[in-house]
Design a protein around this motif. Sequence first.
Motif, mmCIF file in Angstrom:
data_model
loop_
_atom_site.group_PDB
_atom_site.id
_atom_site.type_symbol
_atom_site.label_atom_id
_atom_site.label_comp_id
_atom_site.label_asym_id
_atom_site.label_seq_id
_atom_site.Cartn_x
_atom_site.Cartn_y
_atom_site.Cartn_z
ATOM 1 N N THR A 425 24.669 -24.538 22.365
ATOM 2 C CA THR A 425 25.002 -23.863 23.621
ATOM 3 C C THR A 425 25.267 -24.873 24.730
ATOM 4 O O THR A 425 26.203 -24.704 25.532
ATOM 5 N N LEU A 426 24.478 -25.934 24.787
ATOM 6 C CA LEU A 426 24.717 -26.995 25.771
ATOM 7 C C LEU A 426 26.094 -27.632 25.558
ATOM 8 O O LEU A 426 26.830 -27.897 26.520
ATOM 9 N N GLU A 427 26.445 -27.858 24.311
ATOM 10 C CA GLU A 427 27.745 -28.467 24.017
ATOM 11 C C GLU A 427 28.887 -27.521 24.365
ATOM 12 O O GLU A 427 29.936 -27.956 24.863
ATOM 13 N N ALA A 428 28.678 -26.212 24.116
ATOM 14 C CA ALA A 428 29.701 -25.235 24.488
ATOM 15 C C ALA A 428 29.909 -25.200 25.999
ATOM 16 O O ALA A 428 31.004 -24.876 26.476
ATOM 17 N N ALA A 429 28.868 -25.540 26.756
ATOM 18 C CA ALA A 429 28.962 -25.567 28.219
ATOM 19 C C ALA A 429 29.564 -26.865 28.738
ATOM 20 O O ALA A 429 29.733 -27.025 29.952
ATOM 21 N N GLY A 430 29.868 -27.824 27.843
ATOM 22 C CA GLY A 430 30.520 -29.058 28.250
ATOM 23 C C GLY A 430 29.640 -30.288 28.277
ATOM 24 O O GLY A 430 30.108 -31.382 28.616
ATOM 25 N N PHE A 431 28.370 -30.167 27.916
ATOM 26 C CA PHE A 431 27.464 -31.318 27.891
ATOM 27 C C PHE A 431 27.652 -32.124 26.601
ATOM 28 O O PHE A 431 27.999 -31.586 25.549
ATOM 29 N N HIS A 432 27.378 -33.424 26.704
ATOM 30 C CA HIS A 432 27.165 -34.273 25.532
ATOM 31 C C HIS A 432 25.652 -34.314 25.294
ATOM 32 O O HIS A 432 24.880 -34.457 26.255
ATOM 33 N N THR A 433 25.210 -34.198 24.055
ATOM 34 C CA THR A 433 23.780 -34.035 23.792
ATOM 35 C C THR A 433 23.226 -35.118 22.861
ATOM 36 O O THR A 433 23.968 -35.714 22.065
ATOM 37 N N ARG A 434 21.926 -35.314 22.969
ATOM 38 C CA ARG A 434 21.143 -36.149 22.055
ATOM 39 C C ARG A 434 19.807 -35.437 21.803
ATOM 40 O O ARG A 434 18.906 -35.491 22.636
ATOM 41 N N PRO A 435 19.675 -34.733 20.689
ATOM 42 C CA PRO A 435 18.399 -34.068 20.385
ATOM 43 C C PRO A 435 17.345 -35.077 19.930
ATOM 44 O O PRO A 435 17.670 -36.122 19.350
ATOM 45 N N TYR A 436 16.083 -34.746 20.152
ATOM 46 C CA TYR A 436 14.978 -35.561 19.641
ATOM 47 C C TYR A 436 13.739 -34.691 19.507
ATOM 48 O O TYR A 436 13.691 -33.554 19.999
ATOM 49 N N HIS A 437 12.732 -35.210 18.825
ATOM 50 C CA HIS A 437 11.514 -34.425 18.586
ATOM 51 C C HIS A 437 10.312 -35.365 18.537
ATOM 52 O O HIS A 437 10.441 -36.554 18.191
ATOM 53 N N VAL A 438 9.152 -34.825 18.886
ATOM 54 C CA VAL A 438 7.900 -35.576 18.805
ATOM 55 C C VAL A 438 6.811 -34.649 18.279
ATOM 56 O O VAL A 438 6.967 -33.426 18.264
ATOM 57 N N TYR A 439 5.707 -35.256 17.879
ATOM 58 C CA TYR A 439 4.573 -34.468 17.389
ATOM 59 C C TYR A 439 3.533 -34.329 18.496
ATOM 60 O O TYR A 439 3.060 -35.320 19.051
ATOM 61 N N VAL A 440 3.214 -33.086 18.835
ATOM 62 C CA VAL A 440 2.163 -32.769 19.798
ATOM 63 C C VAL A 440 1.113 -31.959 19.040
ATOM 64 O O VAL A 440 1.417 -30.858 18.565
ATOM 65 N N PRO A 441 -0.100 -32.460 18.870
ATOM 66 C CA PRO A 441 -1.079 -31.762 18.017
ATOM 67 C C PRO A 441 -1.275 -30.286 18.337
ATOM 68 O O PRO A 441 -1.408 -29.465 17.423
ATOM 69 N N SER A 442 -1.265 -29.907 19.604
ATOM 70 C CA SER A 442 -1.488 -28.508 19.968
ATOM 71 C C SER A 442 -0.320 -27.607 19.561
ATOM 72 O O SER A 442 -0.494 -26.398 19.383
ATOM 73 N N PHE A 443 0.872 -28.189 19.435
ATOM 74 C CA PHE A 443 2.078 -27.408 19.144
ATOM 75 C C PHE A 443 2.703 -27.729 17.794
ATOM 76 O O PHE A 443 3.475 -26.933 17.264
ATOM 77 N N GLY A 444 2.422 -28.920 17.246
ATOM 78 C CA GLY A 444 3.132 -29.388 16.069
ATOM 79 C C GLY A 444 4.385 -30.143 16.478
ATOM 80 O O GLY A 444 4.475 -30.694 17.578
ATOM 81 N N GLU A 445 5.386 -30.178 15.592
ATOM 82 C CA GLU A 445 6.647 -30.840 15.923
ATOM 83 C C GLU A 445 7.342 -30.069 17.048
ATOM 84 O O GLU A 445 7.523 -28.860 16.948
ATOM 85 N N TRP A 446 7.733 -30.808 18.086
ATOM 86 C CA TRP A 446 8.366 -30.130 19.226
ATOM 87 C C TRP A 446 9.665 -30.827 19.589
ATOM 88 O O TRP A 446 9.776 -32.059 19.481
ATOM 89 N N GLY A 447 10.646 -30.027 20.024
ATOM 90 C CA GLY A 447 11.976 -30.561 20.225
ATOM 91 C C GLY A 447 12.436 -30.556 21.667
ATOM 92 O O GLY A 447 12.037 -29.698 22.467
#
Length: 512
Positions: A425-447
Amino acid sequence: MAEDAPARPARKQGALVGLLLASVFAVATCGLIYELLAGTIASYLLGDSVTQFSTIIGTYLFAMGVGSWCSRYVKRDELRLFIRVEILVALLGGWSAAALFLLFPLVEQFRIILYLLVFVIGFLVGLEIPLLMRILRDRFDFSETVSNVLTFDYVGALAASLLFPMLLVPHLGLIRTGLMFGLINVGVALALLMLIPARAKLARECILALLVAVSLIAGFVLANRIQRWSEIAAYGERVIYAASSPYQRLVLTRHDDDIRLYLNGNLQFSSRDEYRYHEALVHPAMGRVARPANVLILGGGDGLAAREVFRHPDVRHVTLVDLDPAMTRLFSRTALLRSLNRGSLVDPRMHVVNADAFRWVRESRQLFDVIIVDFPDPVDFSVGKLYTESFYRMLRPHLTPGGMAVIQSTSPLVAPAAFWTVAQTLEAAGFHTRPYHVYVPSFGEWGFILAGNSDPGASVTLLPGNRFLSADAARQAMIFPPDMARRPVPVNRLDNQALVRSFAEEWARYEG
């Protein structure tokens, strides 16, 4: 004196008719309040408010239809039955909110209890109006009876729909609202019992009505304790703060040194590991802008993202837009919470705006070097609109040349389709994107997703002193294993809200 005697029964009869017409208004108001209570509590506890309200309303209306249909089998004693129905509705409807809150953490098949309660209340409410029309048929002609009943019924529904969000929930809370309207129902029954000439034959009903009234009054007095008991059972931790705003239920719990915030029952942070989330949210975007002086934070009313922003020495001004003033007041005035966010919400460089972010972004003309989007997960359409192509198209012009945005984007492990829908959706709006993720113990893998008017790139300059986010961790965060890899997904638009559906389906599978 002799001339006054015949007038007394007539006056009493007139008072009874007036009370019956007032009962129509009361019945309609109370009935809709119980429906709104069930829908609101279901959305608080189960999420996806559109689904919950839709199914609750459908079940309730169906049950009313069944109750109306069954009223044909009542051949006599309509007034007695109506009084009994009022007493039973007062008991079940009045205690419904308290019962649902108390049962949610204790009953595995909570939905069965929820819909059974909604059906029974709807069935009883469906009996009320036909019974009232029969009782009034001998006092008005048919057309006048129908006109009077429907007029008071619709006016009562309007009153309930206006009072519930504007007055009742913010000032009484859900439990007290249910109990108060239960008292209205039982008050109707008691008033009718006082006006019926043959009330001596209804002694049992009088006793039951009084017992129900006493229980409702006791519940009203103890409502705060009932709410606390339910929250202690639900969270398994000591509740140190709980309040309802017009927008959400805020609960803070404490276990040893761990402070947790829940909004509508959903965990927002744990003080033991929130630094992982907020370092990952803030610093990859801030570290890609040469001198980030002007920063916008959308959401983040707890001030924890702002805390990380203010660590950057070039920051001169931060605008934080959060819908709920109760949230920002709590985290700016409470010493314990101010110690968590290091007073970020009262920093002289901070400007807090309590407004709907969608409208604010559309109307504002300000430019920002960094935009941090920290909205709750898209559990319903009201939040989902903040993840749409329309919203991101409005957001783009607010970035300065070379500016950077970052969006929290749920778990790419639990809800990969939802995560990649945000990127698409961000790309459809014209943005260039870089996704990433980290591990937060309370949530698990988060993006998270970086978004800029040009490619955000892989390199980032990080501040010293991070507890979690190092240069190596930032590089690793951009690598997605096969179970979190990108996949074909639709663009999330206002007219399809694809994100809300995929989010709900994926999390429902995960949670069972």
